[in-house]
Design a protein around this motif. Structure first.
Motif, PDB file in Angstrom:
ATOM      1  N   GLY A  27       0.790  -1.217   0.000  1.00 38.50           N
ATOM      2  CA  GLY A  27       0.000   0.000   0.000  1.00 38.50           C
ATOM      3  C   GLY A  27       0.824   1.270   0.000  1.00 38.50           C
ATOM      4  O   GLY A  27       1.710   1.460   0.820  1.00 38.50           O
ATOM      5  N   GLU A  28       0.535   2.167  -0.930  1.00 40.69           N
ATOM      6  CA  GLU A  28       1.261   3.426  -1.008  1.00 40.69           C
ATOM      7  C   GLU A  28       0.776   4.432   0.024  1.00 40.69           C
ATOM      8  O   GLU A  28       1.423   5.435   0.275  1.00 40.69           O
ATOM      9  N   ALA A 146       4.257   7.495  -7.531  1.00 43.72           N
ATOM     10  CA  ALA A 146       3.991   8.829  -8.085  1.00 43.72           C
ATOM     11  C   ALA A 146       4.659   8.979  -9.453  1.00 43.72           C
ATOM     12  O   ALA A 146       4.047   9.480 -10.411  1.00 43.72           O
ATOM     13  N   LYS A 147       5.892   8.534  -9.549  1.00 45.06           N
ATOM     14  CA  LYS A 147       6.613   8.618 -10.825  1.00 45.06           C
ATOM     15  C   LYS A 147       5.932   7.769 -11.887  1.00 45.06           C
ATOM     16  O   LYS A 147       5.819   8.178 -13.049  1.00 45.06           O
ATOM     17  N   GLU A 148       5.485   6.580 -11.479  1.00 46.50           N
ATOM     18  CA  GLU A 148       4.783   5.690 -12.405  1.00 46.50           C
ATOM     19  C   GLU A 148       3.515   6.342 -12.944  1.00 46.50           C
ATOM     20  O   GLU A 148       3.154   6.163 -14.115  1.00 46.50           O
ATOM     21  N   ASP A 157       5.067  17.412   0.476  1.00 43.98           N
ATOM     22  CA  ASP A 157       5.315  16.587   1.654  1.00 43.98           C
ATOM     23  C   ASP A 157       4.771  15.193   1.394  1.00 43.98           C
ATOM     24  O   ASP A 157       3.919  14.987   0.525  1.00 43.98           O
ATOM     25  N   LEU A 158       5.273  14.237   2.141  1.00 45.74           N
ATOM     26  CA  LEU A 158       4.965  12.840   1.875  1.00 45.74           C
ATOM     27  C   LEU A 158       3.483  12.522   1.997  1.00 45.74           C
ATOM     28  O   LEU A 158       2.919  11.804   1.174  1.00 45.74           O
ATOM     29  N   LYS A 163      -1.669  11.145  -0.669  1.00 50.08           N
ATOM     30  CA  LYS A 163      -3.077  11.394  -0.980  1.00 50.08           C
ATOM     31  C   LYS A 163      -3.285  11.559  -2.477  1.00 50.08           C
ATOM     32  O   LYS A 163      -4.246  11.035  -3.057  1.00 50.08           O
ATOM     33  N   GLU A 164      -2.360  12.280  -3.113  1.00 51.02           N
ATOM     34  CA  GLU A 164      -2.463  12.503  -4.553  1.00 51.02           C
ATOM     35  C   GLU A 164      -2.367  11.175  -5.308  1.00 51.02           C
ATOM     36  O   GLU A 164      -3.094  10.931  -6.273  1.00 51.02           O
TER      37      GLU A 164
END
Length: 266
Positions: A27-28, A146-148, A157-158, A163-164
């Motif tokens: 899980g991210e 995120a990069k993917e 911030d992390l 969330k994004e």
């Protein structure tokens, strides 16, 4: 209904550990405690609070493991099942099991799995406690995802980035399922996505869904069709469970990597 879905999928899938296709740290959106916890769950280190409600599930697991079920109540069966799975996991990791109680063995399994995941991600494990290591693993997973997804990471911030990432995955899934996200709150959209995924799983497994709640359908998946669902990588064995069920905001603050602390001081 939503509460039922989350209860059965989270406690059912993670607790018994029947997910084995790279289950750890998927899980991210997980906190440090969730990251450490998932290692424990993947090692079968958690049990339903009320195993009596899932007695058939535990009975079938026990039979599969060669554990005698006659004269045993649900809790006794659950304890034996979890211990058997935990020992299997420990042996795979080269951990000696003789003379160790459940807690000791679960802690050793959790530590090795976390360290292995860190190494897989290119993270040094030297001189780091589990909190630090879990934070760095989580941070790396989020940034990689995120990069993917082509999401920029600079200056974020992390927690905001997590969330994004979560929302991007949710909207992508919704679009693939033909669900319109317009005007819907995140929780509402998650429920729709989960409901549809559960029904898709049932259809592919040939489960009759007439007059059954999603809770009942998932119980049937876990009890009677787990291996086949896992083989076909059907929900909740499709790699997205960490996204849908992992993570409590703010938990990651409990442990920070040395690199993160340096960044804060700059």
């Amino acid at each position: 209904m939503k509460k039922q879905i989350f209860t059965i999928v989270f406690s059912g899938a993670l607790a018994i550990g029947i997910i084995s296709a790279n289950p750890v740290l998927a899980g991210e959106n997980q906190s440090v405690e969730d990251v450490k916890g998932e290692v424990e769950f993947a090692g079968h280190g958690h049990m339903h609070k009320n195993p009596e409600k899932h007695v058939e599930f535990y009975r079938k697991q026990a039979e599969k493991l060669g554990i005698k079920t006659e004269g045993k109540d649900a809790r006794a069966l659950a304890e034996e099942v979890h211990m058997a799975y935990l020992k299997q996991e420990a042996k795979k990791l080269g951990i000696e099991t003789d003379g160790k109680d459940f807690k000791t063995l679960a802690n050793e399994v959790r530590k090795i799995r976390l360290q292995n995941k860190a190494k897989e991600l290119g993270i040094s494990i030297e001189g780091k406690d589990l909190n630090e290591l879990a934070y760095e693993v989580r941070e790396t997973l989020i940034v990689n995802k995120a990069k993917e997804l082509k999401i920029g990471t600079k200056g974020k911030d992390l927690e905001g980035l997590a969330k994004e990432v979560r929302l991007a995955i949710l909207k992508k899934d919704a679009a693939e399922l033909g669900i319109n996200p317009d005007g819907k709150q995140e929780k509402e959209l998650i429920k729709e996505v989960i409901d549809k995924k559960i029904l898709q799983t049932a259809k592919k497994l040939g489960i009759d869904t007439r007059n059954k709640s999603t809770h009942e359908i998932m119980e049937e998946v876990f009890t009677n069709h787990a291996e086949e669902a896992k083989k076909q990588k059907l929900f909740p064995f499709d790699g997205e469970r960490g996204f849908y069920f992992g993570g409590h905001k703010g938990g990651f603050h409990k442990g920070k990597s040395s690199e993160h602390n340096k960044k804060e001081q700059e």
